[in-house]
Design a protein around this motif. Structure first.
Motif, mmCIF file in Angstrom:
data_model
loop_
_atom_site.group_PDB
_atom_site.id
_atom_site.type_symbol
_atom_site.label_atom_id
_atom_site.label_comp_id
_atom_site.label_asym_id
_atom_site.label_seq_id
_atom_site.Cartn_x
_atom_site.Cartn_y
_atom_site.Cartn_z
ATOM 1 N N LEU A 207 2.713 -30.525 82.865
ATOM 2 C CA LEU A 207 3.176 -30.202 81.515
ATOM 3 C C LEU A 207 3.715 -28.770 81.448
ATOM 4 O O LEU A 207 4.663 -28.483 80.713
ATOM 5 N N ILE A 208 3.108 -27.884 82.223
ATOM 6 C CA ILE A 208 3.609 -26.517 82.324
ATOM 7 C C ILE A 208 4.996 -26.512 82.963
ATOM 8 O O ILE A 208 5.896 -25.777 82.531
ATOM 9 N N GLN A 209 5.182 -27.345 83.991
ATOM 10 C CA GLN A 209 6.507 -27.457 84.612
ATOM 11 C C GLN A 209 7.548 -27.915 83.592
ATOM 12 O O GLN A 209 8.680 -27.410 83.585
ATOM 13 N N ILE B 175 -6.442 -8.552 86.244
ATOM 14 C CA ILE B 175 -5.646 -9.772 86.307
ATOM 15 C C ILE B 175 -5.655 -10.462 84.943
ATOM 16 O O ILE B 175 -6.467 -10.128 84.078
ATOM 17 N N LEU B 176 -4.750 -11.411 84.769
ATOM 18 C CA LEU B 176 -4.641 -12.115 83.490
ATOM 19 C C LEU B 176 -5.785 -13.113 83.323
ATOM 20 O O LEU B 176 -6.295 -13.663 84.304
ATOM 21 N N GLY C 247 -1.334 -26.006 76.499
ATOM 22 C CA GLY C 247 -1.032 -24.974 75.503
ATOM 23 C C GLY C 247 -1.878 -23.731 75.711
ATOM 24 O O GLY C 247 -1.378 -22.602 75.564
ATOM 25 N N ASN C 248 -3.155 -23.920 76.051
ATOM 26 C CA ASN C 248 -4.034 -22.775 76.312
ATOM 27 C C ASN C 248 -3.542 -21.966 77.516
ATOM 28 O O ASN C 248 -3.547 -20.731 77.495
ATOM 29 N N VAL C 249 -3.126 -22.681 78.541
ATOM 30 C CA VAL C 249 -2.623 -22.022 79.748
ATOM 31 C C VAL C 249 -1.314 -21.308 79.464
ATOM 32 O O VAL C 249 -1.113 -20.152 79.862
ATOM 33 N N TRP C 250 -0.430 -21.988 78.752
ATOM 34 C CA TRP C 250 0.898 -21.443 78.478
ATOM 35 C C TRP C 250 0.831 -20.157 77.652
ATOM 36 O O TRP C 250 1.641 -19.254 77.836
ATOM 37 N N LEU D 45 0.190 -17.633 80.299
ATOM 38 C CA LEU D 45 1.153 -17.628 81.393
ATOM 39 C C LEU D 45 2.553 -17.234 80.956
ATOM 40 O O LEU D 45 3.255 -16.513 81.689
ATOM 41 N N LYS D 46 2.973 -17.654 79.784
ATOM 42 C CA LYS D 46 4.366 -17.434 79.353
ATOM 43 C C LYS D 46 4.793 -15.972 79.389
ATOM 44 O O LYS D 46 5.874 -15.661 79.921
ATOM 45 N N PRO D 47 3.982 -15.050 78.852
ATOM 46 C CA PRO D 47 4.418 -13.632 78.904
ATOM 47 C C PRO D 47 4.612 -13.114 80.323
ATOM 48 O O PRO D 47 5.404 -12.190 80.538
#
Length: 227
Positions: free
Chosen positions: A69-71, A181-182, A215-218, A221-223
């Motif tokens: 889903l992230i892909q 780290i993030l 959504g939680n990961v994104w 990760l998005k920034p």
């Protein structure tokens, strides 16, 4: 008559030569396309999700797990990243520590570390879990110094007692801070404990649950991908 046969023979040789030349030209063109396609793929940066059954998408199709889903999100934004799902059901931090060097044989630009849940559910000593996670982080930094590391926070039910549960939860933000780290605060935020978002075992997200996890990961990760 003999002259005519010679003419026809020469003509057939000529046509055959043209055909072979055209065939070779087509084969070469096809080969060049493959090479160009491979080059485009090799130019893509790699996001590697290293985790357990939550990452692997236990009980679901591969394209329903949150890394896939992230892909989809990445592709919709035309970002130059390729997601690799290195989730393995049943993985603990100890087995992950033993596997990580092999996984890092490929170049990795973003490493998402999602391990620890199985440790907590099995009551593995907290210091062992912390030490294993730290060794995995150290290995990533050693083999891919430029890689962005993202740690997925995890929480467990209070079965092991309040103190164990609380200290387990704190491992992740503390490691993220110590290693700069993030951090995904809690991978299963909005999913854990909600029956309709989990499969029959009450642990692994359903298709809808995986969408929330993505959504939680994104959010974290998005920034890191869009700067």
């Amino acid at each position: 008559m003999r002259s005519l046969l010679i003419v026809w023979s020469l003509l057939l040789v000529f046509l055959s030569s043209c055909g072979n030349a055209e065939k070779k030209k087509e084969e070469k063109s096809g080969e060049e396309n493959v090479i160009e396609e491979k080059a485009r793929e090799e130019d893509r940066r790699v996001i590697l999700f290293f985790g357990n059954s939550l990452t692997a998408g236990y009980g679901l199709e591969p394209d329903e797990a949150f890394p896939a889903l992230i892909q989809n999100k990445i592709d919709s934004l035309d970002l130059n990243y390729e997601v690799v799902n290195a989730g393995l059901s049943g993985e603990t931090t100890a087995s992950g520590k033993n596997r990580v060097e092999w996984v890092l044989n490929q170049e990795v630009d973003v490493f998402v570390l999602e391990l620890g849940a199985n440790d907590g559910l099995r009551g593995i000593p907290l210091e062992e879990t912390r030490r294993n996670l730290q060794e995995i982080i150290d290995t990533v930094k050693e083999k891919n110094p430029e890689a962005e590391i993202v740690l997925a926070g995890m929480q467990i039910p209070p079965n092991m007692g309040t103190e164990y549960t609380s200290e387990f939860r704190n491992i992740f933000p503390e490691l993220a801070k110590e290693n700069d780290i993030l951090l995904i605060p809690f991978l299963l935020e909005g999913v854990a404990g909600i029956p309709e978002l989990n499969q029959g075992d009450g642990i692994h997200p359903t298709v809808e649950g995986q969408k929330i996890v993505a959504g939680n990961v994104w959010e974290t990760l998005k920034p890191a991908l869009i700067r």
